[in-house]
Design a protein around this motif. Structure first.
Motif, mmCIF file in Angstrom:
data_model
loop_
_atom_site.group_PDB
_atom_site.id
_atom_site.type_symbol
_atom_site.label_atom_id
_atom_site.label_comp_id
_atom_site.label_asym_id
_atom_site.label_seq_id
_atom_site.Cartn_x
_atom_site.Cartn_y
_atom_site.Cartn_z
ATOM 1 N N GLY A 142 25.672 48.246 8.603
ATOM 2 C CA GLY A 142 24.753 48.102 7.474
ATOM 3 C C GLY A 142 23.384 47.732 8.026
ATOM 4 O O GLY A 142 23.244 47.438 9.216
ATOM 5 N N THR A 143 22.370 47.751 7.157
ATOM 6 C CA THR A 143 20.999 47.599 7.661
ATOM 7 C C THR A 143 20.666 46.178 8.098
ATOM 8 O O THR A 143 19.769 45.979 8.898
ATOM 9 C CB THR A 143 19.969 48.005 6.575
ATOM 10 N N ASN A 144 21.389 45.183 7.591
ATOM 11 C CA ASN A 144 20.981 43.802 7.881
ATOM 12 C C ASN A 144 22.062 42.964 8.568
ATOM 13 O O ASN A 144 22.063 41.746 8.495
ATOM 14 C CB ASN A 144 20.519 43.113 6.587
ATOM 15 N N ILE A 145 22.994 43.656 9.218
ATOM 16 C CA ILE A 145 24.054 42.923 9.916
ATOM 17 C C ILE A 145 24.164 43.413 11.363
ATOM 18 O O ILE A 145 24.285 44.616 11.616
ATOM 19 C CB ILE A 145 25.410 43.096 9.196
ATOM 20 N N ILE A 146 24.096 42.468 12.308
ATOM 21 C CA ILE A 146 24.360 42.820 13.709
ATOM 22 C C ILE A 146 25.850 42.651 13.952
ATOM 23 O O ILE A 146 26.453 41.658 13.548
ATOM 24 C CB ILE A 146 23.561 41.920 14.687
ATOM 25 N N GLU A 183 24.858 38.261 9.562
ATOM 26 C CA GLU A 183 24.062 38.840 8.479
ATOM 27 C C GLU A 183 22.674 38.224 8.477
ATOM 28 O O GLU A 183 22.523 37.009 8.527
ATOM 29 C CB GLU A 183 24.755 38.616 7.130
ATOM 30 N N PHE A 184 21.668 39.086 8.429
ATOM 31 C CA PHE A 184 20.272 38.644 8.434
ATOM 32 C C PHE A 184 19.656 38.834 7.047
ATOM 33 O O PHE A 184 20.135 39.636 6.249
ATOM 34 C CB PHE A 184 19.460 39.454 9.454
ATOM 35 N N SER A 185 18.579 38.113 6.801
ATOM 36 C CA SER A 185 17.849 38.302 5.541
ATOM 37 C C SER A 185 16.851 39.452 5.674
ATOM 38 O O SER A 185 16.147 39.781 4.736
ATOM 39 C CB SER A 185 17.124 37.018 5.159
ATOM 40 N N CYS A 186 16.796 40.060 6.870
ATOM 41 C CA CYS A 186 15.875 41.185 7.104
ATOM 42 C C CYS A 186 16.662 42.337 7.750
ATOM 43 O O CYS A 186 17.822 42.171 8.111
ATOM 44 C CB CYS A 186 14.761 40.747 8.050
ATOM 45 N N GLU A 187 16.011 43.477 7.890
ATOM 46 C CA GLU A 187 16.661 44.593 8.589
ATOM 47 C C GLU A 187 16.743 44.279 10.081
ATOM 48 O O GLU A 187 15.824 43.686 10.650
ATOM 49 C CB GLU A 187 15.864 45.883 8.362
ATOM 50 N N VAL A 188 17.859 44.683 10.701
ATOM 51 C CA VAL A 188 18.073 44.290 12.097
ATOM 52 C C VAL A 188 17.672 45.378 13.096
ATOM 53 O O VAL A 188 17.704 45.146 14.302
ATOM 54 C CB VAL A 188 19.550 43.878 12.342
ATOM 55 N N GLY A 189 17.296 46.558 12.597
ATOM 56 C CA GLY A 189 16.926 47.668 13.479
ATOM 57 C C GLY A 189 15.968 47.287 14.598
ATOM 58 O O GLY A 189 16.233 47.562 15.777
ATOM 59 N N PRO A 190 14.832 46.653 14.261
ATOM 60 C CA PRO A 190 13.869 46.283 15.312
ATOM 61 C C PRO A 190 14.451 45.308 16.345
ATOM 62 O O PRO A 190 14.097 45.371 17.522
ATOM 63 C CB PRO A 190 12.732 45.615 14.524
#
Ligand SMILES: *Cc1c(COP(=O)(O)O)cnc(C)c1O
Length: 397
Positions: free
Chosen positions: A368-372, A345-352
């Protein structure tokens, strides 16, 4: 590749924002695009391709078995028996410690079967038709109307309301939230043993034990969705076996056919005897000789390669490496997961980050948007983990 992509976008219904890659074939744990570029695969077609791609043994066993079956007969009908269905049913119920199986064509359909089983079981007890199912927030169970109805994410459901009725949502790992919803109408509790799409959230052992006890006391069916976390991914054939909490009904799919589209729902003899009977459920394709030959051969290969032990070992290694990565990078909030089903889980969006990884030849997906999410083929080795970590780290910095 752009030409293929433009052409595809003229005809495919746009229900996915796809990555701009056209994959052509796989070898080992690598995928190759139509330009010949290699990618280390830590997605495995979303936890499907457990055995990787086309190595010598796979070639010999699975591909030979499927070719042989295609030549013999791919489909008959569930009006008749077939040897592959007999073999797949025998082997699958054995490793799943269940008594009865129904083969489906997808995960969502396995969930439909699970829901129908619960409703019929309750209906036979009291004749009423207003029973309730408790599912979990942030769960994912598939895109058909029934499966969507038990999916705990309003965003997926909203445009398609009304859902099937009498579904209640509790909080995963919060037993009191479940207890608060239980009443005389409750016929089943449904959950993923490890939530996948919802962000890689494993169940707590104590939570599962309390659910088991509650279900036993009230004759409520405990139903596990092991579509993503099952089939060896967590280091046991099914994740619940790690917890020692056996469900009454369970669903599997994804890696079950290792790329041949098939799912299954299973149950104990007690439930089978008091739920679905002839005429209650069916599927034209369900469990045809081709897909059952795949299941049967996949299960043989799992056993031959001792894959669950391999997953335990490499999963531990992946866990260590991800923990180390999380300790080094401020933008990583937490690592979660079991075996080869992991999330950062990241504190930012992981898309990039994911796009950068693809550029550098690494296939990773989000949950989800912030988990790889890390759901590689189960046959990966430690060196593959090292290579993945190197590329990911490069992309992070
Ligand atoms: C993928 C998935 C499903 C749906 O399976 P499909 O084959 O896509 O219908 C259901 N439950 C879980 C936990 C899943 O990961």
């Amino acid at each position: 590749m752009q030409e293929y992509i433009d052409k595809a976008e003229q005809s495919l219904l746009h229900t996915y924002n796809r990555y701009q890659i056209v994959f052509d074939h796989g070898q080992g744990v690598h995928l190759y695009d139509t330009d010949g570029k290699a990618y280390l695969d830590f997605c495995a077609g979303i936890a499907v391709n457990a055995l990787g791609y086309g190595d010598a043994e796979l070639e010999k066993e699975l591909i030979d078995a499927l070719s042989d079956q295609v030549r013999k007969v791919t489909h008959i009908s569930n009006y008749y028996y077939s040897v592959p269905a007999m073999e797949a049913a025998t082997k699958l119920t054995k490793v799943a410690q269940m008594d009865r199986v129904f083969f489906t064509n997808s995960g969502a359909e396995a969930i439909e079967g699970v829901i129908k089983t619960a409703r019929k079981y309750a209906y036979l007890k009291d004749g009423s038709t207003d029973h309730e199912i408790i599912a979990m927030d942030h769960s994912f169970h598939g895109r058909t109307m029934g499966a969507l109805s038990v999916t705990g994410n309003a965003h997926y459901r909203e445009a398609f309301e009304p859902m099937i009725g009498n579904i209640r949502f509790a909080t995963m790992n919060d037993f009191d939230s479940v207890l608060a919803l239980v009443n005389d109408k409750t016929c089943a509790i449904l959950l993923e043993t490890v939530q996948g799409e919802g962000g890689i959230h494993p169940a707590d052992g104590e939570f599962l034990q309390k659910l088991r006890k509650l279900c036993d006391e009230k004759d409520i069916l405990l139903m596990f969705d092991e579509i993503q976390c099952g089939m060896g991914r967590c280091g046991a054939m099914f994740a619940w076996q790690l917890y020692g909490v056996r469900p009454d009904v369970m669903a599997t799919a994804k890696a079950l056919g290792c790329g041949v589209p098939v799912g299954a729902f299973m149950m104990t003899e007690k439930v089978a005897k008091a739920s679905l009977v002839a005429g209650d459920h069916g599927s034209t394709y369900g469990g045809n000789p081709l897909v059952c030959r795949a299941i049967s051969t996949v299960l043989d290969l799992f056993e031959k390669r001792n894959l669950t032990d391999h997953v335990k070992e490499v999963g531990e290694y992946l866990t260590e490496k991800l923990d180390a990565l999380a300790a080094k990078h401020d933008q990583i909030v937490e690592r979660r997961g079991i075996g080869l089903m992991q999330g950062l889980e990241f504190s930012c969006e992981v898309g990039p980050i994911l796009l950068k990884c693809l550029e550098k030849g690494l296939v990773l997906i989000n949950a989800g948007t912030n988990i790889i999410r890390f759901v590689p083929p189960l046959v990966i080795e430690k060196e593959d983990v090292d290579e993945m970590i190197d590329i990911l780290e490069e992309c992070l910095s």
